[in-house]
Write a protein that holds these residues in place. Structure first.
Motif, PDB file in Angstrom:
ATOM      1  N   PHE A 231       0.550   6.114  -0.676  1.00 28.96           N
ATOM      2  CA  PHE A 231      -0.753   6.845  -0.930  1.00 28.96           C
ATOM      3  C   PHE A 231      -1.607   7.274  -2.010  1.00 28.96           C
TER       4      PHE A 231
ATOM      5  N   LYS B 125      -5.223   6.364   0.726  1.00 38.32           N
ATOM      6  CA  LYS B 125      -4.646   5.393   0.430  1.00 38.32           C
ATOM      7  C   LYS B 125      -4.939   4.623  -0.350  1.00 38.32           C
TER       8      LYS B 125
ATOM      9  N   ALA C 283      -7.454   3.226   7.168  1.00 40.84           N
ATOM     10  CA  ALA C 283      -7.545   5.291   6.494  1.00 40.84           C
ATOM     11  C   ALA C 283      -9.179   5.525   6.439  1.00 40.84           C
TER      12      ALA C 283
ATOM     13  N   SER D 246      -0.429  14.290   0.917  1.00 47.87           N
ATOM     14  CA  SER D 246      -0.525  13.806   1.818  1.00 47.87           C
ATOM     15  C   SER D 246       0.720  13.797   2.827  1.00 47.87           C
TER      16      SER D 246
ATOM     17  N   ASP E  31       0.818  -1.214  -0.259  1.00 50.43           N
ATOM     18  CA  ASP E  31      -0.030  -0.557   0.225  1.00 50.43           C
ATOM     19  C   ASP E  31       0.907   1.429   0.191  1.00 50.43           C
TER      20      ASP E  31
END
Length: 843
Positions: A98, A116, A186, A536, A96
């Motif tokens: 941004f 995410k 998230a 982010s 994972d």
């Protein structure tokens, strides 16, 4: 005596109502805070447990820079080995990073830091257990994505729509294949979740064929602890493994710690409100005792002991505290529900869950409410017990002796002096230790000023009195005299306002000082027209830098690229910059050498760092980069420290050669002709109108660095507003008591020609005098504390200089006067409506 106490409570419902309100507000904050944090903690714990409900073992791997060159994560071969272990039912690999999605207007959905992207990892049945699809299905090819339901609803997206997705690279368009619900943290934090095809996610966030973590499910009857041991045998040494239950417990503890910090902050403000309420409660019972002087003296005359009289007053306080606590507890539950709803308004999603009403909030509410009320009523109760029986024959109320005032003033002066010394010592020492000294000194000083405030009332009000006399004549003169008639009561009332305004003013001075320093710092040190950053906080990609360099109208571009290497045995952080451009976008004061040396592969070192390591221009030093490669660098320049770059400057190309994934914090851009709407649009267009990238001009930059301070101040103002509400109730009480004691005097004034309008004005001006007096004391003490705290960190903030926000101070004084006017409405009306003859006959 208990029946007498009950009768007195019922006989003075109006007066005691203000005490009930004061206690109720404080108790509501205490109980509401505890219920709110208990509810949130339970909801997050349940969510955490649900997330790891079927996870037997969780494996994570985040290699260091050297290892990442060879093994950036968990390979597919490792996944296959884990899947073949005895007792393993399935393995779900995850990667994972941004990913952000804009709405129809191009604005980023979510909070940025909580946005995410992840991979779709279906099992043998074609489903991924982390996502429950409500429409469509998971991405089946590299041109598809899936979105969480909240993000899809906010963006107005449906299955089959084209969605623009921003990552650390260029914005790309994908087809929406499905919409799902999830327990992912998230999304529950108010962010968004974009699910990519597995291969796409690996390429975006790590490297094809590698994952960051694994979720292992076990067959029934498998011992999770033993399975952890077996898993560790087949994963890389830098990988960690723990049971899902242990991971859920750890997250629950982290949640508990996070909620504990919030709990302490909110309870601190509740404590301030209750502390202010003590003065109101004490004044209320002092007033009631004064009204019942003759009654209490008669009770003494017929055999009631001092202890019984004190108990009677305390019993009244206990009944009032009990009622206030019950109402405050119920109000606190409502407050907890309101706070939970308010979080949604700020896009802070709270997991679903029932309201938690444990024993602790109820016990705390009733204990605090009753104890605070009885504590505040204890001194008036003692004074009531000292009323001699002979007072039943007289209307004279017991007054404080000169000796008691001298002792009080001496104690107050000593405490104030001790507190001031501690504050000054803390300001001189600086750092965390200095701030601790200041906190202790502030508490001691505040107590000292509260004890000393009756003594201060005469000289301070004497300064204000001529203004009222000149403007309002006889009414102003009488108001000034009445305000100092009972210094103890005036001081107790003013103390409530003084406490609140001490905190508010201290925060305002600190905020204005730091804000001005930040403004000066950005103006003095940033020459660029724009600063580019990622919403982010994950950093910008090299593609963004390349796009900006080619954008029309750009004259200079330099990144602030994070780097580090070992220099003389210690790691130092470095900023990778563009030689020849960095001096055009940042104002760096060079002490020795020249920044042009960066283009020759040399480094520039910040002045203090150079002195600490014994470096000077021309020195060549050995270095070791993060990938363990060694080299030698020459110092080409020494510059004064800057808040916008690291202690060492180096050509970004040198850093990039030793890092797999460069991390660019910000990019500074200078434009031909300066900032303009056209230039800003050109930069955004060059970066593909990426919704996750922010283009900031100088005003935005100042807001970016100073924004958190303003947000904190606004929150503090809101929380401290409750203390000021209680202070208003205190002013009402004091004026009501003053009117009661002066019934005969008011009747005489009416008889000799003071009409109702001027009687009202006299009472209102008295309230204004008391309120402004409290404000002056609070503003003075708050300004002193703001200066002291600022002194503890001025060395770390270039351009620091004390700033007194005179505009806000003026507003505080006006608001204090307005508080006095509002608080006087009822007492002034009561005084004006007194029957002249009845008032003259009153005892």
């Amino acid at each position: 005596m208990f029946r007498t106490a009950l009768r007195n409570v019922l006989a003075h419902k109006a007066r005691l109502l203000m005490t009930v309100l004061a206690v109720m507000l404080g108790v509501a904050f205490v109980s509401g805070t505890l219920v709110f944090t208990d509810t949130l903690s339970q909801a997050f714990r349940n969510q955490s447990a649900k997330s790891y409900d079927d996870v037997a073992v969780a494996v994570e791997m985040y290699p260091d820079a050297e290892e990442a060159q060879q093994t950036p994560g968990l390979s597919q071969q490792v996944v296959d080995k884990v899947a073949k272990l005895d007792g393993v039912a399935s393995v779900t690999p995850r990667v994972d990073g941004f990913a952000g999605v804009p709405d129809r207007d191009g604005k980023l959905i979510g909070l940025g830091w909580a946005n995410k992207g992840a991979n779709f990892a279906p099992g043998k049945d074609g489903k991924d257990r982390a996502y429950t699809f409500t429409a469509g299905s998971g991405p089946a090819r590299d041109t598809q994505i899936a979105l969480d339901r909240d993000t899809a609803d906010k963006g107005g997206y449906k299955v089959g729509d084209t969605v623009r997705v921003a990552t650390n690279g260029p914005v790309k368009e994908y087809e929406l294949s499905g919409v799902f619900t999830t327990e992912d943290g998230a999304v529950n934090a108010g962010g968004s979740l974009v699910v990519f095809d597995n291969a796409v996610a690996q390429k975006l966030y790590l490297k094809p064929g590698y994952f960051q973590n694994l979720a292992v499910t076990a067959t029934p009857g498998t011992d999770a602890d033993k399975l952890v041991t077996e898993v560790l045998k087949v994963v890389p040494k830098s990988a960690t493994a723990q049971t899902g239950a242990a991971l859920a417990d750890q997250q629950a503890k982290d949640i508990e710690a996070g909620m504990g910090a919030l709990n302490q902050i909110l309870l601190g403000f509740a404590g301030i409100a209750l502390f202010v309420g003590i003065f109101l409660i004490s004044n209320t019972f002092t007033m009631l005792v004064a009204q019942r002087t003759k009654e209490l003296a008669l009770m003494r005359a017929v055999g009631a002991s001092r202890r019984q009289i004190t108990r009677s007053v305390l019993a009244e306080a206990g009944l009032v505290g009990l009622v206030a606590s019950a109402v405050g507890y119920v109000l606190g539950i409502g407050l907890a529900v309101g706070l939970r709803s308010a979080m949604s308004a700020f896009d802070l999603k709270v997991p679903d869950g029932d309201l938690v009403l444990g024993a602790t909030p109820a016990v705390a509410a009733f204990s605090v409410g009753v104890l605070i009320t009885m504590l505040a009523a204890w001194l008036p109760g003692r004074r009531a017990a000292k009323i001699p029986p002979v007072a039943a024959m007289s209307s004279v109320h017991a007054t404080a002796s000169t000796k008691s005032l001298v002792v009080r003033n001496s104690i107050g002066a000593a405490l104030t002096a001790l507190g001031v010394v501690l504050i000054v010592l803390g300001a001189g020492q600086g750092g965390d230790e200095g701030r601790m000294l200041i906190a202790g000194g502030a508490f001691v000083t505040l107590i000292g000023v509260i004890v000393l405030i009756p003594f201060l009332s005469r000289p301070v009000i004497a300064v204000l009195r001529p203004l009222f006399v000149n403007v309002f004549g006889v009414s102003g003169k009488l108001a000034g005299l009445n305000a100092v008639r009972n210094p103890r009561r005036t001081g107790a009332t003013a103390s409530a306002l003084a406490i609140g305004l001490t905190l508010v003013t201290g925060l305002s001075v600190l905020g204005a000082t730091v804000g001005t320093a930040i403004d000066k710092m950005t103006v003095d040190q940033i020459k660029a027209d724009y600063m580019i950053s990622m919403a982010s906080g994950t950093g910008l990609g090299k593609e963004t830098l390349a796009a900006l360099e080619k954008a029309p109208g750009v004259t200079a571009v330099s990144p602030q690229q994070a780097g580090a290497f070992e220099l003389k045995g210690d790691y130092v952080s470095a900023s990778g910059v563009t030689p020849g451009a960095v001096e055009k976008v940042l104002a760096l004061n060079v002490v020795n050498g020249s920044l042009s040396s960066l283009g020759k592969g040399q480094i520039a070192v910040e002045e203090k760092t150079a002195a600490k390591r014994g470096l000077k221009v021309g020195d060549t030093v050995p270095v070791e980069y993060v990938d363990k490669q060694k080299g030698r660098l020459t110092v080409g320049a020494v510059y004064e420290g800057s808040e916008f770059v690291s202690p060492v400057l180096i050509d970004r190309k040198v850093i990039e050669a030793h890092e797999q994934q460069p991390y660019i914090r910000e990019i500074y851009v200078a434009m031909d002709g300066g900032p303009s709407d056209a230039h800003q649009k050109a930069l955004s267009k060059a970066m593909g109108d990426n919704p996750a990238i922010t283009v900031m001009d100088h005003k935005d930059i100042r807001d970016y660095f100073g924004g958190p301070i303003n947000i904190m101040l606004n929150i503090m103002y809101g929380l401290l507003g409750m203390a000021l509400i209680i202070a208003v109730l205190g002013v009402v009480n004091t004026l009501a008591m003053s009117v009661f004691e002066r019934q005969q005097e008011i009747g005489m004034l009416r008889a000799i020609g003071l009409d109702r309008r001027r009687v009202k004005r006299m009472v209102r001006l008295e309230a204004v005098v008391i309120s402004v007096f409290g404000a002056v004391v609070g503003i003075g003490l708050g300004s002193f504390l703001g200066w002291a705290i600022g002194e503890t960190f001025k060395s770390s903030l270039p351009g620091y200089a004390l700033v007194l926000p005179w505009d806000r101070i003026g507003i505080f004084l006006v608001l204090a006067a307005l508080v006095g006017v509002l608080a006087s409405l009822w007492p002034a009306r009561s005084a004006a409506r007194l029957n002249m003859l009845a008032a003259i006959k009153a005892e």
